[in-house]
Scaffold this motif. Structure first.
Motif, PDB file in Angstrom:
ATOM      1  N   ASP A   1       0.768  -9.913  17.378  1.00  0.00           N
ATOM      2  CA  ASP A   1      -0.640  -9.883  16.928  1.00  0.00           C
ATOM      3  C   ASP A   1      -1.043  -8.497  16.438  1.00  0.00           C
ATOM      4  N   ARG A   2      -0.060  -7.610  16.293  1.00  0.00           N
ATOM      5  CA  ARG A   2      -0.354  -6.271  15.785  1.00  0.00           C
ATOM      6  C   ARG A   2       0.025  -6.196  14.306  1.00  0.00           C
ATOM      7  N   PRO A   3      -0.532  -5.282  13.523  1.00  0.00           N
ATOM      8  CA  PRO A   3      -1.337  -4.123  13.964  1.00  0.00           C
ATOM      9  C   PRO A   3      -2.734  -4.519  14.418  1.00  0.00           C
ATOM     10  N   TYR A   4      -3.257  -3.739  15.359  1.00  0.00           N
ATOM     11  CA  TYR A   4      -4.634  -3.908  15.796  1.00  0.00           C
ATOM     12  C   TYR A   4      -5.556  -3.248  14.776  1.00  0.00           C
ATOM     13  N   THR A   5      -6.864  -3.403  15.029  1.00  0.00           N
ATOM     14  CA  THR A   5      -7.876  -2.767  14.173  1.00  0.00           C
ATOM     15  C   THR A   5      -8.423  -1.533  14.863  1.00  0.00           C
ATOM     16  N   SER A   6      -8.569  -0.451  14.105  1.00  0.00           N
ATOM     17  CA  SER A   6      -9.150   0.774  14.668  1.00  0.00           C
ATOM     18  C   SER A   6     -10.667   0.756  14.418  1.00  0.00           C
ATOM     19  N   ARG A   7     -11.423   0.874  15.499  1.00  0.00           N
ATOM     20  CA  ARG A   7     -12.892   0.936  15.387  1.00  0.00           C
ATOM     21  C   ARG A   7     -13.373   2.042  16.331  1.00  0.00           C
TER      22      ARG A   7
ATOM     23  N   HIS B   1      -3.140  16.645  19.123  1.00  0.00           N
ATOM     24  CA  HIS B   1      -3.408  17.295  20.420  1.00  0.00           C
ATOM     25  C   HIS B   1      -3.203  16.358  21.605  1.00  0.00           C
ATOM     26  N   PHE B   2      -2.914  15.069  21.317  1.00  0.00           N
ATOM     27  CA  PHE B   2      -2.828  14.077  22.395  1.00  0.00           C
ATOM     28  C   PHE B   2      -1.515  14.203  23.171  1.00  0.00           C
ATOM     29  N   PRO B   3      -1.509  13.730  24.444  1.00  0.00           N
ATOM     30  CA  PRO B   3      -0.242  13.597  25.184  1.00  0.00           C
ATOM     31  C   PRO B   3       0.679  12.606  24.467  1.00  0.00           C
ATOM     32  N   GLU B   4       1.981  12.744  24.693  1.00  0.00           N
ATOM     33  CA  GLU B   4       2.970  11.894  24.015  1.00  0.00           C
ATOM     34  C   GLU B   4       2.712  10.415  24.280  1.00  0.00           C
ATOM     35  N   GLY B   5       2.307  10.058  25.503  1.00  0.00           N
ATOM     36  CA  GLY B   5       2.069   8.648  25.828  1.00  0.00           C
ATOM     37  C   GLY B   5       0.959   8.052  24.989  1.00  0.00           C
ATOM     38  N   VAL B   6      -0.078   8.836  24.693  1.00  0.00           N
ATOM     39  CA  VAL B   6      -1.190   8.348  23.854  1.00  0.00           C
ATOM     40  C   VAL B   6      -0.707   8.175  22.416  1.00  0.00           C
ATOM     41  N   LYS B   7       0.065   9.162  21.933  1.00  0.00           N
ATOM     42  CA  LYS B   7       0.601   9.051  20.569  1.00  0.00           C
ATOM     43  C   LYS B   7       1.457   7.796  20.425  1.00  0.00           C
ATOM     44  N   LYS B   8       2.319   7.537  21.408  1.00  0.00           N
ATOM     45  CA  LYS B   8       3.197   6.356  21.352  1.00  0.00           C
ATOM     46  C   LYS B   8       2.367   5.066  21.411  1.00  0.00           C
ATOM     47  N   TYR B   9       1.286   5.064  22.210  1.00  0.00           N
ATOM     48  CA  TYR B   9       0.466   3.859  22.285  1.00  0.00           C
ATOM     49  C   TYR B   9      -0.237   3.606  20.943  1.00  0.00           C
ATOM     50  N   ILE B  10      -0.726   4.660  20.307  1.00  0.00           N
ATOM     51  CA  ILE B  10      -1.389   4.495  19.001  1.00  0.00           C
ATOM     52  C   ILE B  10      -0.403   3.890  17.989  1.00  0.00           C
ATOM     53  N   LYS B  11       0.825   4.391  17.999  1.00  0.00           N
ATOM     54  CA  LYS B  11       1.836   3.844  17.071  1.00  0.00           C
ATOM     55  C   LYS B  11       2.141   2.378  17.411  1.00  0.00           C
ATOM     56  N   TYR B  12       2.157   2.062  18.712  1.00  0.00           N
ATOM     57  CA  TYR B  12       2.342   0.662  19.157  1.00  0.00           C
ATOM     58  C   TYR B  12       1.236  -0.219  18.571  1.00  0.00           C
TER      59      TYR B  12
ATOM     60  N   ILE C   1      -8.696  -4.531  19.148  1.00  0.00           N
ATOM     61  CA  ILE C   1      -9.418  -3.331  18.691  1.00  0.00           C
ATOM     62  C   ILE C   1      -9.014  -2.153  19.565  1.00  0.00           C
ATOM     63  N   TYR C   2      -8.641  -1.052  18.930  1.00  0.00           N
ATOM     64  CA  TYR C   2      -8.425   0.172  19.719  1.00  0.00           C
ATOM     65  C   TYR C   2      -9.374   1.244  19.188  1.00  0.00           C
ATOM     66  N   SER C   3     -10.014   1.927  20.140  1.00  0.00           N
ATOM     67  CA  SER C   3     -11.057   2.911  19.808  1.00  0.00           C
ATOM     68  C   SER C   3     -10.642   4.276  20.341  1.00  0.00           C
ATOM     69  N   ILE C   4     -10.317   5.193  19.442  1.00  0.00           N
ATOM     70  CA  ILE C   4      -9.926   6.547  19.841  1.00  0.00           C
ATOM     71  C   ILE C   4     -10.141   7.455  18.639  1.00  0.00           C
ATOM     72  N   ASN C   5     -10.480   8.713  18.872  1.00  0.00           N
ATOM     73  CA  ASN C   5     -10.700   9.641  17.767  1.00  0.00           C
ATOM     74  C   ASN C   5      -9.356  10.182  17.291  1.00  0.00           C
ATOM     75  N   GLU C   6      -8.764   9.510  16.320  1.00  0.00           N
ATOM     76  CA  GLU C   6      -7.423   9.870  15.858  1.00  0.00           C
ATOM     77  C   GLU C   6      -7.378  11.212  15.154  1.00  0.00           C
ATOM     78  N   GLY C   7      -8.555  11.810  14.931  1.00  0.00           N
ATOM     79  CA  GLY C   7      -8.578  13.167  14.369  1.00  0.00           C
ATOM     80  C   GLY C   7      -7.938  14.170  15.318  1.00  0.00           C
TER      81      GLY C   7
ATOM     82  N   ILE D   1      -9.831  -1.781  23.554  1.00  0.00           N
ATOM     83  CA  ILE D   1      -9.626  -0.652  24.467  1.00  0.00           C
ATOM     84  C   ILE D   1     -10.255   0.592  23.874  1.00  0.00           C
ATOM     85  N   PHE D   2     -10.937   1.351  24.745  1.00  0.00           N
ATOM     86  CA  PHE D   2     -11.504   2.650  24.372  1.00  0.00           C
ATOM     87  C   PHE D   2     -10.719   3.727  25.117  1.00  0.00           C
ATOM     88  N   ILE D   3     -10.309   4.758  24.379  1.00  0.00           N
ATOM     89  CA  ILE D   3      -9.548   5.843  25.022  1.00  0.00           C
ATOM     90  C   ILE D   3     -10.146   7.182  24.622  1.00  0.00           C
TER      91      ILE D   3
END
Ligand code: P6P
Length: 337
Positions: free
Chosen positions: A237-243, A219-230, A209-215, A261-263
């Motif tokens: 075991d991916r894709p993960y679930t967004s909650r 505006h996110f740093p590149e590292g966060v964008k790359k992690y979301i795509k990961y 589970i990954y928890s982040i406001n993708e809205g 993970i919560f970000i």
């Protein structure tokens, strides 16, 4: 000591000796928080029935609309912690500055300061989504017998002696640590008693589970964008679930039970993110680490940050150890962007 169905009161007494400062004052402090939690729970649960929905018309130091329940929860925690003569100082998300609490004998003999967010996620109240209270406890660093000072509150999270949250959800739970693991207690509202329902809570090392406001993605740093795509790639075991509930305590609680993970990162809209170091990130980081999880600002442990201001914000990556480490790899790899 585990043993389900033990009451919170019995648990505190049985585990008091394990706490190196076991003068009984910390036990009294947890009991005071227990009382305040019951009072706030009662008000939160009836919010839809009584005209205390909507905003109080005031705004807090964060410039956010103060929901009426925010104001009430803030007052209840201040009142309960003050009346029990256990603390020498309080700091709240809803108060511009810290509050010096002088015990009735007027010589500042109390040892503890408590920092808290009285009702986190309060914007969710009138849509009936879970909200929470978050608290963090330190021993004062200035001499006993004198009023507290700002430096009693600006301590790194590593020095917390206790931390926890109350989640006002489908059931009301108090989850806390005094540095000897994390235990969860569920309120039986019929008799007003908290029972040990989740002994020795552990953050799964991995999660899906990954928890982040993708809205806020653009505006996110590149590292966060790359992690979301990961997280979204078809691989292993991916894709993960967004909650993402939009209530820190609820997202944290679910991820601690299921793994995740919560970000809340910095962004071009929020240079240091949104969450506050002292009464949101540090207590959640203490709980996460005590449960075998991890919490950082994307690069360094949250609890090693030297605070500079009462309401300072920090980027927050928290959850399953291996997921946080993977996100940190992306932050390191793209930190120049
Ligand atoms: P956003 C609630 O207002 C809060 O402080 C946290 O409980 C929650 O995780 C976060 O803000 C949600 O913020 O910007 O995604 O709505």
């Amino acid at each position: 000591m585990s043993g389900k169905n033990k009451t919170l009161g019995e648990f505190i007494i049985e585990n008091q000796a394990a706490f190196k400062y076991s003068s009984g004052e910390l036990s009294k402090l947890i009991n005071a928080i227990r009382l305040a939690a019951k009072v706030v729970n009662h008000e939160v649960n009836k919010a839809g029935l009584v005209d205390i929905l909507g905003t109080s018309g005031d705004t807090n130091v964060q410039g956010e609309d103060q929901q009426k329940l925010d104001v009430l929860a803030n007052e209840k925690f201040i009142q309960t912690l003050t009346n029990r003569e256990i603390v020498c100082g309080l700091a709240s998300e809803e108060e511009d500055s810290f509050i010096s609490v002088n015990s009735l004998d007027k010589n500042h003999q109390n040892k503890y300061v408590v920092l808290f967010d009285p009702l986190d996620g309060s914007s969710n109240i009138d849509v009936n989504v879970s909200v929470g209270t978050i608290f963090s406890v330190y021993r004062r660093v200035t001499p006993i017998g004198s009023p507290v000072e700002l430096r009693d509150f600006l301590q790194p999270g590593r020095r917390q002696v206790a931390a926890g949250y109350i989640i006002y959800g489908t059931s009301t739970m108090l989850v806390y640590t005094t540095g000897h693991g994390v235990n969860g207690f569920t309120l039986n509202p019929a008799i007003g008693t908290f029972y040990l329902s989740h002994p020795n809570m552990k953050y799964p090392e991995d999660g899906r589970i990954y928890s982040i406001n993708e809205g806020n993605y653009t505006h996110f740093p590149e590292g966060v964008k790359k992690y979301i795509k990961y997280c979204q790639e078809e691989e292993g075991d991916r894709p993960y679930t967004s909650r993402y509930i939009g209530s820190l305590v609820s997202d944290f609680h679910r991820n601690m039970i299921k793994g995740g993970i919560f970000i809340y990162p910095k962004s071009s809209k929020a240079a240091n993110g949104k969450l506050r170091l002292l009464y949101e990130c540090n207590p959640m980081a203490f709980l996460a680490e005590q449960a075998g999880g991890k919490a950082s600002d994307g690069f360094n442990s949250i609890m090693d940050i030297e605070p500079e201001a009462l309401h300072q914000r920090v980027p927050f990556f928290c959850g399953s150890k291996n997921m946080v480490s993977k996100a940190e790899e992306f932050m390191q790899a793209y930190s120049k962007n």
